[in-house]
Motif scaffolding. Sequence first.
Motif, mmCIF file in Angstrom:
data_model
loop_
_atom_site.group_PDB
_atom_site.id
_atom_site.type_symbol
_atom_site.label_atom_id
_atom_site.label_comp_id
_atom_site.label_asym_id
_atom_site.label_seq_id
_atom_site.Cartn_x
_atom_site.Cartn_y
_atom_site.Cartn_z
ATOM 1 N N SER A 39 -3.551 -17.412 -7.880
ATOM 2 C CA SER A 39 -2.483 -16.639 -7.269
ATOM 3 C C SER A 39 -2.409 -15.252 -7.877
ATOM 4 C CB SER A 39 -1.141 -17.356 -7.494
ATOM 5 O OG SER A 39 -0.077 -16.539 -7.073
ATOM 6 N N PRO A 40 -1.934 -14.231 -7.108
ATOM 7 C CA PRO A 40 -1.723 -12.903 -7.682
ATOM 8 C C PRO A 40 -0.747 -12.898 -8.830
ATOM 9 C CG PRO A 40 -1.655 -12.811 -5.288
ATOM 10 C CD PRO A 40 -1.683 -14.257 -5.667
ATOM 11 N N SER B 6 -9.955 -3.547 -10.411
ATOM 12 C CA SER B 6 -8.866 -4.422 -9.983
ATOM 13 C C SER B 6 -7.977 -4.718 -11.181
ATOM 14 C CB SER B 6 -9.413 -5.717 -9.372
ATOM 15 O OG SER B 6 -10.264 -6.385 -10.288
ATOM 16 N N VAL B 7 -6.776 -5.206 -10.904
ATOM 17 C CA VAL B 7 -5.758 -5.384 -11.938
ATOM 18 C C VAL B 7 -5.322 -6.844 -11.978
ATOM 19 C CG1 VAL B 7 -3.514 -4.603 -12.796
ATOM 20 C CG2 VAL B 7 -4.966 -3.029 -11.491
ATOM 21 N N VAL C 142 -1.693 -2.038 -8.865
ATOM 22 C CA VAL C 142 -0.980 -3.066 -9.626
ATOM 23 C C VAL C 142 -0.335 -4.071 -8.675
ATOM 24 C CG1 VAL C 142 0.893 -3.501 -11.254
ATOM 25 C CG2 VAL C 142 -0.592 -1.506 -11.571
ATOM 26 N N ARG C 143 0.261 -3.574 -7.609
ATOM 27 C CA ARG C 143 0.903 -4.462 -6.636
ATOM 28 C C ARG C 143 -0.122 -5.389 -5.979
ATOM 29 N NH1 ARG C 143 3.467 -0.834 -4.257
ATOM 30 N NH2 ARG C 143 1.967 -0.332 -2.617
ATOM 31 N N ALA C 144 -1.295 -4.833 -5.634
ATOM 32 C CA ALA C 144 -2.326 -5.650 -5.001
ATOM 33 C C ALA C 144 -2.866 -6.709 -5.959
ATOM 34 C CB ALA C 144 -3.465 -4.763 -4.510
ATOM 35 N N GLY C 145 -2.951 -6.375 -7.246
ATOM 36 C CA GLY C 145 -3.538 -7.304 -8.205
ATOM 37 C C GLY C 145 -2.582 -8.348 -8.733
ATOM 38 N N ASP D 22 12.983 -8.642 -7.919
ATOM 39 C CA ASP D 22 11.806 -8.378 -7.091
ATOM 40 C C ASP D 22 10.907 -7.314 -7.708
ATOM 41 O OD1 ASP D 22 12.635 -10.216 -5.201
ATOM 42 O OD2 ASP D 22 13.760 -8.726 -4.048
ATOM 43 N N ASP D 23 11.506 -6.382 -8.473
ATOM 44 C CA ASP D 23 10.753 -5.267 -9.027
ATOM 45 C C ASP D 23 10.461 -5.483 -10.502
ATOM 46 O OD1 ASP D 23 10.928 -4.098 -6.578
ATOM 47 O OD2 ASP D 23 12.543 -2.719 -7.115
ATOM 48 N N THR D 24 9.364 -4.893 -10.940
ATOM 49 C CA THR D 24 8.993 -4.916 -12.345
ATOM 50 C C THR D 24 8.792 -3.484 -12.819
ATOM 51 O OG1 THR D 24 7.359 -5.716 -13.960
ATOM 52 C CG2 THR D 24 6.556 -5.155 -11.773
#
Length: 324
Positions: free
Chosen positions: A40-41, A104-105, A186-189, A293-295
Motif C-alpha cells: 500500500s502507499p 519515487s518516494v 510525496v503524495r503519489a508515493g 488528512d494532511d501531513t
Amino acid sequence: MSFGAPEDYFHRIMAASVSGREQERSKEADAVKAYLEKYSPTNNGNDPQQRDEETNEYEESPSKKRMVQWRGNYVSEREAKALRHVFDDMKDHFGHNRPDPDVSVVLTGLTHTGGQERTWEGDLDFIYNIRGERCKLAYIGMEICIDLTPKLVNKRDGRPLLRDYGKTWVYAYLPEITMHKLKSYVRAGTGWEISDEGIIEDPNRNLVAIEARMHDGLRQPKPSFWVVENDNDDATSFNDSSSFSRIGSVQSVQKDTDQQQIHRGIGFFSVSMEIDGSSSKVKPIRGAKGVDDDTTLIFTLTSFSTWGVTDSIAPIVHGASLYY
C-alpha cells in the motif's frame, strides 16, 4: 487473490460479522493487513525487504553488501552509487526548468514522538533509477536559495524571534512550482496529502520559504557548504563540468560577514513527515477515523552547493510564521 482497492477491502473484512467465521475472518484480515503493509502507499516500513511494483529489490541483503568509501565514509556499494548520483553528479534534483526527476518516494516508518501528543513521525526514502538499477537514499536535492543574512532578534510576548537562526535552522527560498512538484511526488508515493504548514508563501514573486533545520554537530554532522570552482564570476548555474570545494559548514560560513548574503545553489535534504493520529498508541492509517488528512513535511539541510549569490530576492528579516 485480487483485493481490489486494498484499504476498502481491509475495512470491509474488519467490519464483517458473519457468525461462526471469526477465526477464518481473522486469518484473512491478517493476510490483507500484511498485503497492505507491503504494497500500500501507506506502507509504514515494517517490511525490511520492500519491493517495487516489478518486485525488483532496491535494498541489499546484508550478506551481499560490499562496502566502499564515499567522502571518507564506508557505505554499501549501492548506496555509494546513489550518493555519487545525487551529491557529486547532482542528478535527479528538483529545480526550475529541470526535467522531472526519475525518483519515487516511500514512507519508511512511523514512530510516536513521545508523551501524550498524537503526533507521529516518519522518514522519507527516495528510490533513484540509476541506469536501470533502483537505489534507495535518504536524501533529495532541490534548487534553492539559502538566506545567510543577519536577522532582527526582537521579542514578542516575552519570546525572542528568530532564535538560533543560522545555527539550527535557516530560511530556504524556492519557486512555488518546485514545491508543488515535490509535494506531488510525496503524495503519489505515500498516499498522504501535504499541508502548507511551515511553508511561507510569497504570491507576488511565486516563491515559497521553508524553515530548513540543521544539525548542530553534537549528534549529527553540521551541513557542509560547497562553492563552485569556476573562473566565470557571472556563472548562474552549474553544468556537467562544474566542480565544488568544501569551505566549511553552513554555520561557519554564516558567521563570515562577507558571506552574509543570499546564496543560490542546490540544497540536499533529508525529509520527514509529521502526522497527527487518533491517539499516541495507535499508528495512524490514512483515512482512518480521527486521523488528520494532511501531513507536514520537515526539511533538514545536510549539504549545500552554491554557484554564487543573488540580490534578486528580498530576505525575510523577522519571524514570518513561527516564534523562535
